[in-house]
Design an enzyme around this catalytic site. Structure first.
Site, PDB file in Angstrom:
ATOM      1  N   HIS A 193       3.500  62.176 -12.846  1.00 33.51           N
ATOM      2  CA  HIS A 193       4.096  63.492 -13.105  1.00 33.51           C
ATOM      3  C   HIS A 193       4.051  63.896 -14.589  1.00 33.51           C
ATOM      4  O   HIS A 193       3.818  65.054 -14.916  1.00 33.51           O
ATOM      5  CB  HIS A 193       5.547  63.493 -12.593  1.00 33.51           C
ATOM      6  N   LYS A 216       4.244  63.320  -6.438  1.00 38.17           N
ATOM      7  CA  LYS A 216       4.140  62.847  -7.832  1.00 38.17           C
ATOM      8  C   LYS A 216       5.105  61.705  -8.108  1.00 38.17           C
ATOM      9  O   LYS A 216       6.228  61.677  -7.576  1.00 38.17           O
ATOM     10  CB  LYS A 216       4.442  64.002  -8.796  1.00 38.17           C
ATOM     11  N   TYR A 243      11.561  66.848  -7.043  1.00 28.50           N
ATOM     12  CA  TYR A 243      11.997  68.146  -6.481  1.00 28.50           C
ATOM     13  C   TYR A 243      12.939  68.006  -5.275  1.00 28.50           C
ATOM     14  O   TYR A 243      13.472  68.985  -4.794  1.00 28.50           O
ATOM     15  CB  TYR A 243      10.800  68.981  -6.007  1.00 28.50           C
ATOM     16  N   ASP A 298       2.513  71.106  -2.476  1.00 27.77           N
ATOM     17  CA  ASP A 298       2.720  70.347  -3.712  1.00 27.77           C
ATOM     18  C   ASP A 298       4.186  69.945  -3.814  1.00 27.77           C
ATOM     19  O   ASP A 298       5.038  70.776  -4.086  1.00 27.77           O
ATOM     20  CB  ASP A 298       2.340  71.227  -4.918  1.00 27.77           C
TER      21      ASP A 298
END
Ligand code: NAP
Length: 321
Positions: free
Chosen positions: A118, A85, A55, A50
């Site tokens: 997201h 995302k 990130y 994921d």
């Protein structure tokens, strides 16, 4: 550590007959991760990852996948299930496809298995502050953004599409304009925030729920310790000879929910995978459902303001607080 790890079960995804492994490796960390933990995770048996543009883990994950292929840890990219995302600054109809293309280039992949919106909001393009500034937060164009997500799916770049941090009401709003319904809603879920209402709604609408921060993200700057310090969970773990993490992850799996958990420690990666050869008893499930005080780890105050899109956390979560 027990010896052999039981095979990871899969859940069916709506639309297209594909399946998703019941547990995935989270990749959010501060500072952002490097390649090594992802390579180790593939070695341990993780096949589901994921990531998100937010990130900054797409690139190191891509490097790990390339290396895993060259080392023969996996034979083909198709053995993996990769989610990423769409961040809010790109959650505008004309920016969805370019954003996915950038994600694929970061990952060095030709397609994603799952692409998620997201958050149910947009942010002025280019305003990358996190959390976003109030004046940059705006209403998500559900119809336009989702049509672009559907286009990504039709082009074969995202095998499945879904959302994250959506409430029952926001899912209902999306379903009104969607031609392809979202396959997944990824939300906070753990024994301290059990999401009963959302679980029931998603089940009825055939949307698979995915749990993030299943251990309360303890140890992360955004986390809390109340999951890993829960007395109820601790007592069950002791009685069963399992760890607190294993009880939390197993409980989520038994709710028919996919779980993504982050560990960059090889022993804990294995521990977290090792939850598929035992079951919680009726009595233990009842205790978890009834005896644990409930509260969100991420109420999202920083997104709310009296003059902004979401006036309060009640508004953000449509009363699901
Ligand atoms: P989490 O998985 O609940 O917790 C991660 C923390 O738990 C890390 O500090 C990790 O430390 C520790 N840990 C992992 N396994 C453990 C074990 N067996 N025993 C004890 N401690 C353990 O939190 P999270 O990272 O917030 O959530 C998981 C993933 O969900 C993220 O990485 C991200 O991919 C996703 N996510 C999505 C959203 C969203 O808005 N959609 C929001 C948050 C997170 P070590 O690494 O040292 O083991």
């Amino acid at each position: 550590m027990a010896g052999l790890i039981a095979a990871v079960p899969e859940f069916p995804l709506s639309h297209g007959g594909r399946k998703i492994p019941a547990i995935g490796m989270g990749t959010a960390s501060s500072p952002p991760a490097e390649k090594q933990p992802f390579l180790e995770a593939i070695e341990c048996g993780y096949r589901h990852f994921d990531t998100a543009s937010l990130y900054r883990s797409e690139q190191p994950l891509g490097e790990a996948i390339t290396e895993a292929l060259s080392l023969g840890l996996i034979k083909s990219r198709d053995e993996l299930f990769i989610t990423s995302k769409l961040w809010c600054t790109e959650a505008h109809p004309h920016l969805v496809l370019p954003s996915l293309q950038k994600t694929l280039s970061n990952l060095k992949l030709e397609y994603l298995d799952l692409y998620l919106v997201h958050w149910p909001m947009s942010v002025t393009p280019g305003k990358h502050a996190y959390p976003p500034k109030q004046e940059d937060i705006m209403k998500l164009d559900y119809k336009g953004v989702w049509a672009s997500m559907e286009e990504c799916h039709k082009l074969g770049l995202a095998k499945s599409i879904g959302v994250s941090n959506f409430t029952c009401k926001k899912l209902a709003d999306l379903l009104l304009v969607a031609t392809i319904p979202p396959s997944v809603n990824q939300v906070e879920m753990s024994p301290v925030w059990q999401q009963k209402k959302l679980r029931d709604y998603c089940k009825a609408e055939n949307i698979l729920l995915e749990a993030f921060s299943p251990l309360g993200a303890h140890g992360s700057p955004w986390g809390k310790k109340n999951v890993v310090e829960s007395k109820v969970i601790e007592e069950i773990a002791e009685a069963r000879g399992k760890t607190i993490a294993q009880v939390c992850l197993r409980w989520i799996y038994e709710q028919g929910v996919v779980v993504v958990v982050k560990s960059f420690n090889k022993e804990r990666m294995k521990e977290n995978l090792n939850i598929f050869d035992w079951a919680l008893s009726e009595e233990e499930l009842k205790k978890i459902a009834e005896d644990i005080p409930q509260g969100r780890i991420f109420p999202g105050e920083s997104i709310c303001s009296e003059t902004g899109l979401f006036k309060s956390i009640n508004d953000l979560w449509d009363g699901e607080i």
